[in-house]
Design a protein around this motif. Structure first.
Motif, PDB file in Angstrom:
ATOM      1  N   THR A   1      49.659  66.518 -33.948  1.00 58.05           N
ATOM      2  CA  THR A   1      48.551  65.806 -33.317  1.00 58.05           C
ATOM      3  C   THR A   1      47.224  66.485 -33.634  1.00 58.05           C
ATOM      4  N   ALA A   2      47.214  67.816 -33.590  1.00 57.66           N
ATOM      5  CA  ALA A   2      45.995  68.558 -33.914  1.00 57.66           C
ATOM      6  C   ALA A   2      45.578  68.321 -35.356  1.00 57.66           C
TER       7      ALA A   2
ATOM      8  N   GLN B   1      36.639  68.941 -33.119  1.00 58.14           N
ATOM      9  CA  GLN B   1      36.213  70.171 -33.768  1.00 58.14           C
ATOM     10  C   GLN B   1      36.716  71.347 -32.932  1.00 58.14           C
ATOM     11  N   PRO B   2      36.756  72.553 -33.482  1.00 50.60           N
ATOM     12  CA  PRO B   2      37.271  73.690 -32.707  1.00 50.60           C
ATOM     13  C   PRO B   2      36.551  73.901 -31.374  1.00 50.60           C
ATOM     14  N   GLY B   3      35.244  73.617 -31.359  1.00 48.07           N
ATOM     15  CA  GLY B   3      34.493  73.860 -30.135  1.00 48.07           C
ATOM     16  C   GLY B   3      34.395  72.675 -29.194  1.00 48.07           C
ATOM     17  N   THR B   4      34.994  71.554 -29.563  1.00 45.24           N
ATOM     18  CA  THR B   4      34.953  70.375 -28.686  1.00 45.24           C
ATOM     19  C   THR B   4      35.538  70.724 -27.320  1.00 45.24           C
ATOM     20  N   ARG B   5      34.805  70.328 -26.263  1.00 41.43           N
ATOM     21  CA  ARG B   5      35.239  70.719 -24.918  1.00 41.43           C
ATOM     22  C   ARG B   5      35.900  69.534 -24.194  1.00 41.43           C
ATOM     23  N   PHE B   6      36.826  69.912 -23.321  1.00 40.89           N
ATOM     24  CA  PHE B   6      37.576  68.948 -22.526  1.00 40.89           C
ATOM     25  C   PHE B   6      37.614  69.451 -21.085  1.00 40.89           C
ATOM     26  N   PHE B   7      37.897  68.541 -20.190  1.00 42.96           N
ATOM     27  CA  PHE B   7      38.119  68.946 -18.804  1.00 42.96           C
ATOM     28  C   PHE B   7      39.506  68.463 -18.385  1.00 42.96           C
TER      29      PHE B   7
ATOM     30  N   ILE C   1      42.017  76.301 -38.801  1.00 39.62           N
ATOM     31  CA  ILE C   1      41.888  76.058 -37.366  1.00 39.62           C
ATOM     32  C   ILE C   1      43.264  76.057 -36.703  1.00 39.62           C
ATOM     33  N   LEU C   2      44.243  75.423 -37.352  1.00 39.19           N
ATOM     34  CA  LEU C   2      45.602  75.408 -36.798  1.00 39.19           C
ATOM     35  C   LEU C   2      46.153  76.827 -36.690  1.00 39.19           C
TER      36      LEU C   2
ATOM     37  N   ASN D   1      37.921  74.509 -24.507  1.00 37.12           N
ATOM     38  CA  ASN D   1      37.678  73.895 -25.812  1.00 37.12           C
ATOM     39  C   ASN D   1      39.006  73.594 -26.513  1.00 37.12           C
ATOM     40  N   PHE D   2      38.916  73.054 -27.731  1.00 33.86           N
ATOM     41  CA  PHE D   2      40.107  72.593 -28.437  1.00 33.86           C
ATOM     42  C   PHE D   2      41.078  73.736 -28.717  1.00 33.86           C
TER      43      PHE D   2
END
Length: 605
Positions: free
Chosen positions: A321-322, A332-338, A496-497, A360-361
């Motif tokens: 999925t990643a 992106q690596p720095g994409t943020r989620f809650f 990144i992986l 982040n991701f």
């Protein structure tokens, strides 16, 4: 009148005599012409006996030359139909001394009489010395009994690597019809599974012969000629006996599988499936009760879970999925989620294993946050998930040199419509993104997937055998690693992986398996199972900067991957890289009490 009567009587006598002479001539013609070869061979075998000398099968060794399978000498008992004088007396007595019934002996003779009336009929292999002594004491009263010393397969470590090594079985008449021209004989044992089967033509030796003159009781008088047997070739595996033993011990009595593989060329270093079986049961021909017990065992010990067992991957699938999300520019690596600990889709709530808050991701990979991947699943979509899964070799066999490998399942909307006759729902996409739902993979497929991330994007073909040598040590075949297939992803995606998998071990769900002196990367997985507790996964590789070994552990019905699978991988890596194993004397965590059935939509790291 008297003369006429005499002539009639004489005519009758002459006719009868002529008829008898004609019948005798027909019978002589039948014996000499039609059955001449039969009676000639019968007469010769009353004087000359030709018996086979069974050739030893080739040895199987690990990568360091340590034997895994040898041969040992054992007694085998045959009956010679052409020398069996008084079957009513001989058969019951031989059966009693061999622990058989007369019916079993008669059945073997009856089967042989149809196809091989002149060949020795094998009764039993690996006869105890006491039984042989009893037969020899009564040899004069048991004409037609032949005792031979023959090699028997000896699996030195019992059930260790049983599914990889395989086992033997007697060649059946249908197979013999095509194999006889290759030197196979009736009653011979051939490879039925594993390396024993795939490389049987190399392991099989060439039988010899002895031509001896015998007396009326079948006792040898003198040897007329001898052709010595030629042993089979030695097969060397990529298996490391120490690593294999460590994996076996770490998995213990649990049901599951462990795979250790070189990520650079696909050489299998260890392959474990539990429960297993002892191949020595098959070395002399398995009994019907023992075979029935194996077939009826609910834990299926004959199933190679490493290559044939299909399991939901749980969070290990998040690597796929990643990859899809990064390649498609969704994240992106720095994409943020809650992460509040759940994800709402319409009126359905998908529960995470905990509320991670803001992250982040890369942190999402390290903490195996399902909300992060459920969020990514919708823009990525089911078709892209399936496409990237197949790119990593899922949904297809790996090509490992073993038999009956499972391809697993990579679902997409077309697959569900074709197989289940149902439409694909958004919830199916969310389940697929975290390795749940219809997705199934084998541990060997997962090892191949992780290897592709570790080695920079090459999809290797797992293989077991590395070299075949003659009995005198001359190299006959060096098995080159099959060519790898390049997966088409951006280098930054792989970087990144790799960073995400390193974070799993440094400060994520597998932080407990950190080892001084060895940097490890990997991914935990806990696959929900509607039939009981979740299946535990851990797939990792080491060292991080120069990957030399991928190790995958799967444990059925135990719980969290971080708790039950990751420690198995840790022990295997410790042995493989010569690190201290302070916990080697302590058992790994025992599975807790059974849980209720899994809650739909709930997943764990």
């Amino acid at each position: 009148m008297d003369r006429d009567l005499f002539e009639r009587r004489l005519t009758v006598v002459l006719v009868v005599v002529g008829a008898l002479l004609l019948a005798l001539a027909v019978r002589l013609w039948q014996i000499q012409i039609l059955q001449g070869e039969y009676f000639l061979r019968l007469a010769e075998e009353n004087r000359i006996r030709i018996t086979s000398i069974v050739a030893p099968r080739g040895l199987i060794k690990d990568r360091h030359g340590r034997p895994l399978i040898l041969n040992r000498a054992a007694f085998t008992v045959y009956l010679l139909p052409t020398e069996l004088r008084d079957s009513a007396q001989v058969i019951p007595e031989v059966a009693r001394k061999l622990g058989m019934t007369p019916a079993e002996v008669n059945d073997k003779l009856a089967v042989a009489a149809q196809e091989r009336p002149f060949d020795p009929v094998l009764l039993r292999r690996d006869i105890p010395k006491e039984a042989i002594a009893a037969l020899e004491e009564n040899r004069m009263d048991l004409p037609g009994v032949l005792v031979q010393v023959e090699p028997v397969r000896d699996y030195l470590h019992g059930a260790l690597a049983a599914h990889l090594l395989g086992y033997l079985g007697e060649v059946d008449d249908r197979a013999l019809a095509t194999l006889r021209g290759q030197g196979y004989e009736a009653g011979e044992l051939i490879g039925k599974d594993g390396v024993e089967r795939i490389y049987d033509r190399y392991l099989k030796g060439r039988n010899g012969q002895i031509q001896a003159e015998v007396d009326a009781q079948g006792r040898p008088l003198r040897q007329l000629a001898k052709i010595p047997p030629s042993p089979g070739n030695t097969v060397t595996l990529g298996i490391d006996l120490d690593v294999q033993q460590a994996a076996e011990d770490a998995l213990g009595s649990r049901v599951g599988a462990v795979v250790a593989m070189d990520p650079n060329d696909g050489t299998i270093v260890a392959l474990v499936s539990h429960p297993a079986f002892n191949p020595n049961l098959f070395a002399t021909g398995i009994t019907v009760p023992a075979w029935t017990k194996l077939l009826r065992d609910p834990l299926q010990p004959l199933l190679d879970r490493a290559t044939q067992g299909g399991y939901p991957m749980g969070s290990v699938f998040k690597i796929v999925t990643a990859t899809a999300a990064l390649e498609l520019g969704v994240v992106q690596p720095g994409t943020r989620f809650f992460c509040p600990g759940f994800y709402t889709l319409g009126n359905r709530v998908f529960h995470d294993h905990e509320a991670h808050g803001s992250l982040n991701f890369l942190e999402g990979i390290a903490q195996s946050c399902n909300v992060v991947f459920w969020t990514l699943a919708r823009p990525v979509g089911p078709d892209a998930l399936a496409r990237y899964a197949k790119m990593y070799g899922l949904g297809q066999t790996t090509g490992i040199d073993l038999v009956q490998e499972s391809a697993g399942i990579v679902p997409d909307p077309d697959w569900k419509l074709r197989v289940w006759k149902e439409a694909w729902y958004p919830g199916d996409t969310l389940n697929s993104a975290v390795g749940q739902g219809f997705m199934l993979a084998t541990p060997i497929q997962v090892a191949r997937l992780v290897a592709a991330v570790a080695n920079g994007g090459r999809l290797v073909t797992p293989h077991i055998v590395t070299e075949i040598t003659s009995p005198d040590g001359q190299a006959l075949l060096r098995v080159a690693p099959p060519p790898a297939r390049t997966i088409h992803v951006y280098p930054q995606t792989l970087a990144i992986l790799q960073a995400g998998l390193v974070a799993v071990v440094t400060h994520g769900t597998a932080a407990s398996i950190q080892m001084p002196g060895l940097a490890v990367a990997g991914k935990t997985g806990t696959a929900e199972n509607p039939h009981g507790r979740p299946h535990a996964w851990f797939a990792g590789y080491a060292p991080v900067k120069d990957p030399q070994l991928v190790v995958v552990a799967l444990v059925e019905n135990v719980g969290y991957g971080a708790e039950f699978a990751a420690p198995i991988v840790q022990r295997v890596l410790q042995v493989a890289f010569g690190l201290p194993t302070p916990g080697a004397g302590r058992p790994l965590p025992a599975p807790p009490a059974p849980l209720p059935s899994a809650v739909p939509g709930e997943a764990h790291p």
